[in-house]
Design an enzyme around this catalytic site. Structure first.
Site, PDB file in Angstrom:
ATOM      1  N   HIS A  17      69.610  18.031  65.777  1.00 39.57           N
ATOM      2  CA  HIS A  17      68.888  17.815  64.520  1.00 39.57           C
ATOM      3  C   HIS A  17      68.055  19.044  64.173  1.00 39.57           C
ATOM      4  O   HIS A  17      68.035  19.498  63.035  1.00 39.57           O
ATOM      5  CB  HIS A  17      67.907  16.634  64.652  1.00 39.57           C
ATOM      6  CG  HIS A  17      68.525  15.288  64.823  1.00 39.57           C
ATOM      7  ND1 HIS A  17      68.142  14.426  65.819  1.00 39.57           N
ATOM      8  CD2 HIS A  17      69.476  14.634  64.113  1.00 39.57           C
ATOM      9  CE1 HIS A  17      68.825  13.295  65.706  1.00 39.57           C
ATOM     10  NE2 HIS A  17      69.652  13.397  64.692  1.00 39.57           N
ATOM     11  N   LYS A  41      62.973  -0.955  63.591  1.00 43.32           N
ATOM     12  CA  LYS A  41      62.353  -1.782  64.639  1.00 43.32           C
ATOM     13  C   LYS A  41      63.307  -2.069  65.804  1.00 43.32           C
ATOM     14  O   LYS A  41      62.881  -2.496  66.863  1.00 43.32           O
ATOM     15  CB  LYS A  41      61.767  -3.066  64.054  1.00 43.32           C
ATOM     16  CG  LYS A  41      62.746  -4.023  63.432  1.00 43.32           C
ATOM     17  CD  LYS A  41      61.992  -5.316  63.050  1.00 43.32           C
ATOM     18  CE  LYS A  41      62.900  -6.329  62.411  1.00 43.32           C
ATOM     19  NZ  LYS A  41      63.261  -5.969  61.019  1.00 43.32           N
ATOM     20  N   ARG A  90      79.136  16.928  63.024  1.00 47.36           N
ATOM     21  CA  ARG A  90      79.438  17.390  64.382  1.00 47.36           C
ATOM     22  C   ARG A  90      80.926  17.499  64.630  1.00 47.36           C
ATOM     23  O   ARG A  90      81.410  18.433  65.235  1.00 47.36           O
ATOM     24  CB  ARG A  90      78.827  16.429  65.410  1.00 47.36           C
ATOM     25  CG  ARG A  90      77.328  16.530  65.509  1.00 47.36           C
ATOM     26  CD  ARG A  90      76.753  15.354  66.227  1.00 47.36           C
ATOM     27  NE  ARG A  90      77.023  14.123  65.495  1.00 47.36           N
ATOM     28  CZ  ARG A  90      76.409  12.972  65.696  1.00 47.36           C
ATOM     29  NH1 ARG A  90      75.522  12.879  66.653  1.00 47.36           N
ATOM     30  NH2 ARG A  90      76.698  11.910  64.977  1.00 47.36           N
ATOM     31  N   SER A 127      71.479  11.014  69.448  1.00 47.99           N
ATOM     32  CA  SER A 127      70.266  10.393  69.989  1.00 47.99           C
ATOM     33  C   SER A 127      70.573   9.246  70.939  1.00 47.99           C
ATOM     34  O   SER A 127      69.887   9.076  71.956  1.00 47.99           O
ATOM     35  CB  SER A 127      69.384   9.883  68.846  1.00 47.99           C
ATOM     36  OG  SER A 127      68.991  10.933  68.018  1.00 47.99           O
TER      37      SER A 127
END
Ligand code: PNS
Length: 162
Positions: A17, A41, A90, A127
């Site tokens: 990122h 959340k 990517r 991530s």
């Protein structure tokens, strides 16, 4: 003033990122890095934690600011006078999903999406893999900025270097 957004979940921000954000900051007057809060959340880090990490790792970039958005990205773009969305690609596997979103965002609001090819050093990096490796005690030092590595340790309660 040519203002673009780099949107994402950033749970957490990775070196991949950051590479895109840095390169975008060289090409555009202003870059707004925005954390999507719609489904945040369910993640590992809270939106505030993600924003704090992004602020820390982009603090040397004077034309980059960090924020959040809820709802449709194109509405955020319209409200802020954003001319384009910047996304990193990517691999071919990213392409279909990203192209669909880009075309839908253009259809919804005429907002362009600019794709930047990922640095090959980071083309395997996402991530969710970072979270998994860190959760099982692996070393993520080469995958995320040091501030993020430290926050992963805090979150996972592991004092060691992995
Ligand atoms: O890091 P991610 O998960 O690829 O980020 C995806 C994100 C947050 C950029 C995307 O899901 C998004 O823009 N969500 C906001 C809701 C929206 O505008 N949906 C319509 C997309 S065509």
């Amino acid at each position: 003033m040519h203002r673009v957004v780099c949107p994402g979940s950033f749970d957490p921000v990775t070196n991949g990122h950051l590479d895109i954000i840095r390169r975008a900051a060289l090409l555009h007057d202003e870059v707004l890095v925005v954390v999507g809060a719609n489904r945040a959340k369910h993640g590992m880090f809270t939106v505030d934690e993600r924003v704090a990490m992004l602020e820390e790792v982009t603090k040397d970039l004077s034309n980059v600011s960090v924020g959040t958005f809820r709802g449709l990205l194109v509405e955020y773009c319209r409200a802020r006078g954003v001319s384009a969305i910047v996304k990193g690609l990517r691999a071919v596997s990213d392409f279909e999903y990203e192209m669909e979103m880009a075309q839908m965002n253009y259809r919804l609001a005429g907002i362009e999406t600019l794709f930047m090819t990922a640095n090959p050093l980071y083309s395997f990096l996402r991530s969710s893999l970072v979270r998994e490796i860190a959760a099982y005690g692996g070393n993520v030092a080469a995958l995320v900025p040091p501030a993020v590595e430290a926050q992963l340790r805090v979150k996972l309660g592991s004092p060691g270097t992995g």
